[in-house]
Motif scaffolding. Sequence first.
Motif, PDB file in Angstrom:
ATOM      1  N   LEU A 218     -12.679  -1.208  -5.092  1.00  0.00           N
ATOM      2  CA  LEU A 218     -12.188   0.070  -5.571  1.00  0.00           C
ATOM      3  C   LEU A 218     -13.263   1.128  -5.377  1.00  0.00           C
ATOM      4  O   LEU A 218     -14.460   0.855  -5.508  1.00  0.00           O
TER       5      LEU A 218
ATOM      6  N   THR B 169      -4.882   9.015  -0.180  1.00  0.00           N
ATOM      7  CA  THR B 169      -5.543   7.706  -0.051  1.00  0.00           C
ATOM      8  C   THR B 169      -4.498   6.606  -0.107  1.00  0.00           C
ATOM      9  O   THR B 169      -3.575   6.642  -0.923  1.00  0.00           O
ATOM     10  N   GLN B 170      -4.631   5.608   0.787  1.00  0.00           N
ATOM     11  CA  GLN B 170      -3.779   4.424   0.746  1.00  0.00           C
ATOM     12  C   GLN B 170      -4.353   3.456  -0.287  1.00  0.00           C
ATOM     13  O   GLN B 170      -5.518   3.056  -0.194  1.00  0.00           O
ATOM     14  N   VAL B 171      -3.535   3.088  -1.272  1.00  0.00           N
ATOM     15  CA  VAL B 171      -4.018   2.183  -2.311  1.00  0.00           C
ATOM     16  C   VAL B 171      -2.983   1.102  -2.580  1.00  0.00           C
ATOM     17  O   VAL B 171      -1.778   1.333  -2.497  1.00  0.00           O
ATOM     18  N   SER B 172      -3.458  -0.063  -2.907  1.00  0.00           N
ATOM     19  CA  SER B 172      -2.620  -1.150  -3.416  1.00  0.00           C
ATOM     20  C   SER B 172      -2.935  -1.451  -4.861  1.00  0.00           C
ATOM     21  O   SER B 172      -2.148  -2.090  -5.564  1.00  0.00           O
ATOM     22  N   CYS B 173      -4.111  -0.993  -5.280  1.00  0.00           N
ATOM     23  CA  CYS B 173      -4.566  -1.263  -6.635  1.00  0.00           C
ATOM     24  C   CYS B 173      -5.325  -0.044  -7.154  1.00  0.00           C
ATOM     25  O   CYS B 173      -6.029   0.631  -6.395  1.00  0.00           O
ATOM     26  N   MET B 174      -5.166   0.218  -8.441  1.00  0.00           N
ATOM     27  CA  MET B 174      -5.877   1.326  -9.062  1.00  0.00           C
ATOM     28  C   MET B 174      -6.418   0.885 -10.419  1.00  0.00           C
ATOM     29  O   MET B 174      -5.864  -0.019 -11.059  1.00  0.00           O
TER      30      MET B 174
ATOM     31  N   GLY C 186      -9.388   3.642  -6.869  1.00  0.00           N
ATOM     32  CA  GLY C 186      -8.328   3.092  -6.031  1.00  0.00           C
ATOM     33  C   GLY C 186      -8.882   2.286  -4.872  1.00  0.00           C
ATOM     34  O   GLY C 186     -10.024   2.492  -4.444  1.00  0.00           O
ATOM     35  N   GLY C 187      -8.057   1.344  -4.364  1.00  0.00           N
ATOM     36  CA  GLY C 187      -8.468   0.530  -3.225  1.00  0.00           C
ATOM     37  C   GLY C 187      -7.455  -0.551  -2.940  1.00  0.00           C
ATOM     38  O   GLY C 187      -6.297  -0.513  -3.410  1.00  0.00           O
TER      39      GLY C 187
ATOM     40  N   PRO D 146       0.820  -1.214   0.000  1.00  0.00           N
ATOM     41  CA  PRO D 146       0.000   0.000   0.000  1.00  0.00           C
ATOM     42  C   PRO D 146       0.855   1.264   0.000  1.00  0.00           C
ATOM     43  O   PRO D 146       1.872   1.336   0.713  1.00  0.00           O
TER      44      PRO D 146
END
Length: 719
Positions: free
Chosen positions: A655, A684-689, A648-649, A620
């Motif tokens: 997401l 925002t903390q994201v690992s995937c977009m 994002g999520g 993340p």
Amino acid sequence: MMKWNRIRWQEAGSQLLFATNIFVLVLFVAGSRILVPAWLQVLGRMHPLVLHFPIVLLILGGLLLFIQLREPEANRWKIRFTSWLILGAAISTAVTVIMGLLLAREEGYTDNGNIQWHKWGGIAVLWGASALYWLRDYRKPWLPKTSALATVVLLLVTGHFGANVTHGNNFVLAPVTPRNTAVPLEKALVYEHLVKPILEEKCMNCHNAGKAKGGLSMELPQQLLAGGKTGKLFIPGNPAISLMMERLHLPAEDKKHMPPTGKPQLSEEEVALLYYWIKGGADFKTPVASLPAHDSLRLLAAARLQPAVSKEPVYNFSPADDKLVQQLNNNYRVVYPIALHAAPLVANWYNKDKFNIKSVSELLPVKEQLIEMHLQKMPVQDADLDVLAQFKQLRVLNLSFTNITGQTLTALAKLPHLRSLSLSGTPVTLQQLMSLKSAPALQELYVWNTGLSPADILQVQKNLQQVTVVKGFTNDKGEQLKLNQPTILNTLAVFRNSMQLILQHPVKGVEIHYTTDGSAPDSLHSPVFKDSLLITANTTVRAIACKQGWYASDPVQFSFHKTAYAPDSISLLNQPEGAYIANGGSTLTDGQKGGMDYNNGKWLGYTKNELQAIVRFPQPVPLKSVTIGALRNVGSYIFLPQQIQIWGGADPQHLKLLKKITPPAGKKDDPVTAMDIDCSFPLTQVSCMKIMMTPAILPSWHPGKGKHAWVFVDELLFN
């Protein structure tokens, strides 16, 4: 009843044929004195479309007159069919001649010999076809047969003159007409033997005395000078504002481009020849021999009139294995044959940061086929020349701007076939170059931008008499010249935390002045570039090269972009379209900006589908913006996206929408621009977009209105 109807129809056809003959004669004699309505002009323009129909019918009808069937009933059927065929041929010939006479009345067609002969020929064919019909049942069969043969001959002659009108003089017989191409250079005239043949081959099919489109004929010098409806064809001495050069350089799809699309186009050499002829005054009597030895027009003339007779080199070795050659290619080294299916190989190296002498040693399995090595700007060391000396088949070796000092040049003197050696930009000395005296095949030695003085170069030339020493430009007359622009050594335009910018210039003693605030650099107030420049944020650098006694270079601009996070992977849910696939998803994070050229393989293009990219990070990361590199070129159907969505999520199933923007709609006068679209959102903390871009619909003012525009993307930045 059937016989009565057939006879009545034949009588009507015969009367129609007679009437059309009279109408053709009146139309021909009256000429332009008869006012023709617009709808008949349309009929006249269909002349080229229908003229083949009567030709086929006449040939078939004439051929049937020579055929006699044994079966009486079949022969009677053949006679009736032949009558109908010849009647149809004669009437369609009359219609075609009428169309031709109407077409000849339009502007652009002049009453010169070709068109007059074509008119008379068409009428003669009509009379021959009419006579063939009326004499078809003559009791002496030789008369209709003779008429058939005469009509076919008239067809050929008339077609010849028609082709001359449409395509220029002698179009049909040109392939078998001997041409006097072997003109000695000392006897050749620039216009007669260089310019005129180009015009005859590529221009005069539409601009001849019989078919002067736009009122322009090119057959005679006075016609060229007179120009056409749009004005003078050229301005002697000034090709830049000459109509001829302007039309030649228009885009091929432009309706004013010449020659028109579908016609044979001029080669680059032919365009250059016309350019230099106009630049030199467009004289019609200038001998080639009177031009200076190094004049551009004379060099083109020598290549065209007296092509260099070069004996193809003979290589006495077998080709390398194709699979082996393919295995030797990588991202930083390319090995390829000099021509398709040829045995000799050429090797080029790229990206000096990835180079070491091992990448040369790896080519030893093909040392018997490798004849050229291009190692310019690679960090080759003196000790590496022993490795190069193992490639005994080398003919060309480029070591310009490498790290060699010249101490081990003796190793290269042992190469038995080496004929071209480039040492430009290296600190070689006179004494070191003397070791090349023993090189058995050396013919060219490039030493410009080295530490050699003019006296040293003269001494090299004196001792290496069989070698042409290329010293580059020397400003012996003290003429003030303009410097070329500084160049950049950095290969990537995108960096993570910071980068060291390195600029250089090939001319010694040059100072590079730069700015980073968007202002124009100058030699008085802008700082001087030293060894490197540390860049830690998005920066645009503008630079010029300056040196006393020279004009400053044009400014050059470089843009650099920071991305704080590098994704682990990018996958495209919809594949790019057309030829704009670049390297797939990796294109968006490879650090390469596409610039203004959308054909350079650095852009992803979409038009019918959305761009949908899934971006994954190894862990993340806190993000507050995604910057998208996009291109706008409204003339090439490339617009900014209609809409951009940033999601994002933690993973693709969870997401949320972080940002949705609608870029401004394209305008008619928008300049071509490569730009960055900034999409900012709360941290925002994201690992995937997921990034989505929807192509726009072309507006009503655009030639492609209503269709999908193209969306082009080159890079994604995450900060």
